[in-house]
Design an enzyme around this catalytic site. Structure first.
Site, PDB file in Angstrom:
ATOM      1  N   HIS A 137      -1.588   0.800 -10.608  1.00  0.00           N
ATOM      2  CA  HIS A 137      -0.972   1.060  -9.293  1.00  0.00           C
ATOM      3  C   HIS A 137      -0.802  -0.225  -8.467  1.00  0.00           C
ATOM      4  CE1 HIS A 137      -0.352   4.429  -6.084  1.00  0.00           C
ATOM      5  NE2 HIS A 137       0.472   3.412  -5.909  1.00  0.00           N
ATOM      6  N   ARG A 192      15.035   4.444  -0.332  1.00  0.00           N
ATOM      7  CA  ARG A 192      15.058   2.975  -0.216  1.00  0.00           C
ATOM      8  C   ARG A 192      14.741   2.301  -1.547  1.00  0.00           C
ATOM      9  NH1 ARG A 192      12.309   4.401   5.051  1.00  0.00           N
ATOM     10  NH2 ARG A 192      10.836   5.181   3.525  1.00  0.00           N
ATOM     11  N   ILE A 193      13.642   2.747  -2.185  1.00  0.00           N
ATOM     12  CA  ILE A 193      13.213   2.081  -3.419  1.00  0.00           C
ATOM     13  C   ILE A 193      14.190   2.390  -4.551  1.00  0.00           C
ATOM     14  CG2 ILE A 193      11.356   1.835  -5.113  1.00  0.00           C
ATOM     15  CD1 ILE A 193       9.368   2.567  -2.803  1.00  0.00           C
ATOM     16  N   GLU A 204      -6.470   8.670 -10.216  1.00  0.00           N
ATOM     17  CA  GLU A 204      -6.598   7.208 -10.253  1.00  0.00           C
ATOM     18  C   GLU A 204      -8.001   6.801  -9.806  1.00  0.00           C
ATOM     19  OE1 GLU A 204      -3.371   5.502  -7.992  1.00  0.00           O
ATOM     20  OE2 GLU A 204      -1.875   6.478  -9.241  1.00  0.00           O
ATOM     21  N   ARG A 262       4.413   8.539  -7.638  1.00  0.00           N
ATOM     22  CA  ARG A 262       3.079   9.149  -7.605  1.00  0.00           C
ATOM     23  C   ARG A 262       2.880   9.875  -8.926  1.00  0.00           C
ATOM     24  NH1 ARG A 262       2.141   6.166  -4.182  1.00  0.00           N
ATOM     25  NH2 ARG A 262       1.294   6.478  -2.083  1.00  0.00           N
TER      26      ARG A 262
HETATM   27  C1  GLV Z   1       1.887   2.745  -2.752  1.00  0.00           C
HETATM   28  O1  GLV Z   1       1.878   3.484  -3.715  1.00  0.00           O
HETATM   29  C2  GLV Z   1       2.428   3.123  -1.484  1.00  0.00           C
HETATM   30  O2  GLV Z   1       2.726   4.310  -1.269  1.00  0.00           O
HETATM   31  O3  GLV Z   1       2.559   2.245  -0.635  1.00  0.00           O
HETATM   32  C1  GLV Z   2      10.432   4.645   0.072  1.00  0.00           C
HETATM   33  O1  GLV Z   2      10.362   3.560   0.674  1.00  0.00           O
HETATM   34  C2  GLV Z   2      11.699   5.281  -0.292  1.00  0.00           C
HETATM   35  O2  GLV Z   2      12.277   5.933   0.590  1.00  0.00           O
HETATM   36  O3  GLV Z   2      12.179   5.124  -1.431  1.00  0.00           O
END
Ligand code: GLV
Ligand code: GLV
Length: 326
Positions: free
Chosen positions: A286, A157-158, A267, A238
């Site tokens: 973060h 998604r991202i 972190e 991450r």
């Molecule tokens: C942040 O890093 C998250 O995983 O929502």
């Molecule tokens: C997280 O939301 C991803 O699947 O990129």
């Protein structure tokens, strides 16, 4: 109405907290830092639910201290802080907050791409220090983002949301992932590459995979050595996906142009972490999902997941559906 005993490990935005407090007998940790492990164990002893942050490590031992625990609702999309296999063994549901933070995190990844390529933070410091003498033909030369080749590691998604932004910058889009996504290839014009080819070809590499055993230190010394000396690495996923020591070395020796980091192996990073001395890295604490709107949506989602699980319903964002088959 039943009031389930729950522990919330930090103050989260009001809209979500209110939902938890209305529906549960909840205790909320009031400090700015996470509850220490012994205290967390103590606090969840009689709890049926816990709302956790990515800074809380929830392993089998913690779960064993809470025999009534049925739901762990993580206020994050990533859930590498929770031992999901151990939760499933104990019949505990684990939930996360996907989707609502996608665009906000992609915005931050793009901010880091631009900030690193155009040396925004360095230039800001220089201006504030009063070092600016005159317009300079060679002053703070960076790298073009528009028209560059973007390598996306993890086209979920991202990753896809970053690719949509990149299209507006007329970038060529390469991606690497465990699976090919032919629909995204068509829609975004993204081309699949194996990891090494992506690293060799990309001007900007951006990481959007979860942290798993497979992705741990996926970018190490060897991988960094394949990148162009003019290339940029951005990590908003991450920290441990990248071998941070190897990255430090590559940046220090200027074997790549720069890096933009929102996440770290540990972190917070230490005050004397050697990365802090380098000018060719942008360091953020973060904050990928940190907008007022998104953190509010995450809080509501985490609260709804928690309450649904406690009611015996299937939460919207259950990450271990295999728990239902027990
Ligand atoms: C942040 O890093 C998250 O995983 O929502
Ligand atoms: C997280 O939301 C991803 O699947 O990129």
């Amino acid at each position: 109405m039943a009031k389930w005993k729950v522990f919330v490990t930090r103050i989260i935005p009001e809209a979500g907290l209110r939902l938890v407090l209305e529906n549960c007998d909840a205790e909320v940790w009031q400090e700015e830092t996470p509850p220490p492990r012994e205290i967390l164990i103590e606090k969840i002893r009689d709890c049926e639910g816990v709302l956790t942050l990515l800074s809380d490590r929830i392993d089998g031992e913690v779960m064993d201290s809470a025999p009534k625990l049925r739901v762990i609702s993580n206020y994050a999309v990533g859930y590498d802080n929770i031992d999901v296999a151990e939760a499933t063994k104990r019949g505990i549901m684990v939930t996360n907050t996907p989707g609502v933070l996608t665009e906000t995190t992609a915005d931050l990844a793009f901010a880091l791409i631009l900030a690193t390529a155009r040396r925004i933070v360095e230039a800001d410091k220089y201006t504030r220090k009063g070092l600016w003498k005159t317009w300079g033909p060679m002053l703070f030369l960076g790298r073009d983002v528009h028209g560059a080749t973007l390598g996306i590691i993890g086209l979920g998604r991202i990753g896809q949301a970053v690719a949509r932004r990149a299209k507006g910058f007329n970038m060529r889009i390469l991606y690497y992932g465990l699976r090919r996504n032919e629909e995204a290839e068509r829609e975004l014009g993204a081309e699949f590459r194996n990891l090494h080819s992506l690293l060799r070809e990309a001007d900007i590499v951006t990481i959007h995979t979860p942290l798993t055993e497979e992705t741990y230190h996926m970018i190490g010394e060897k991988e960094l050595s394949l990148m162009k000396p003019t290339a940029i690495l951005v990590n908003t996923a991450r920290g441990a996906v990248v071998d941070q020591k190897a990255l430090y070395k590559a940046l220090k020796e200027k074997r790549i142009f720069g890096a933009g980091l929102d996440v770290y192996e540990k972190e917070p990073i230490d005050k004397d972490d050697p990365l802090i001395e380098l000018d060719n890295v942008v360091l953020l604490p973060h904050i990928g999902s940190a907008s007022v709107e998104t953190r509010t949506r995450m809080a509501i989602m985490a609260a709804e997941n928690l309450i649904a699980g406690l009611r015996g319903e299937i939460p919207q964002n259950l990450v271990n559906p295999e728990v239902l088959e027990r």
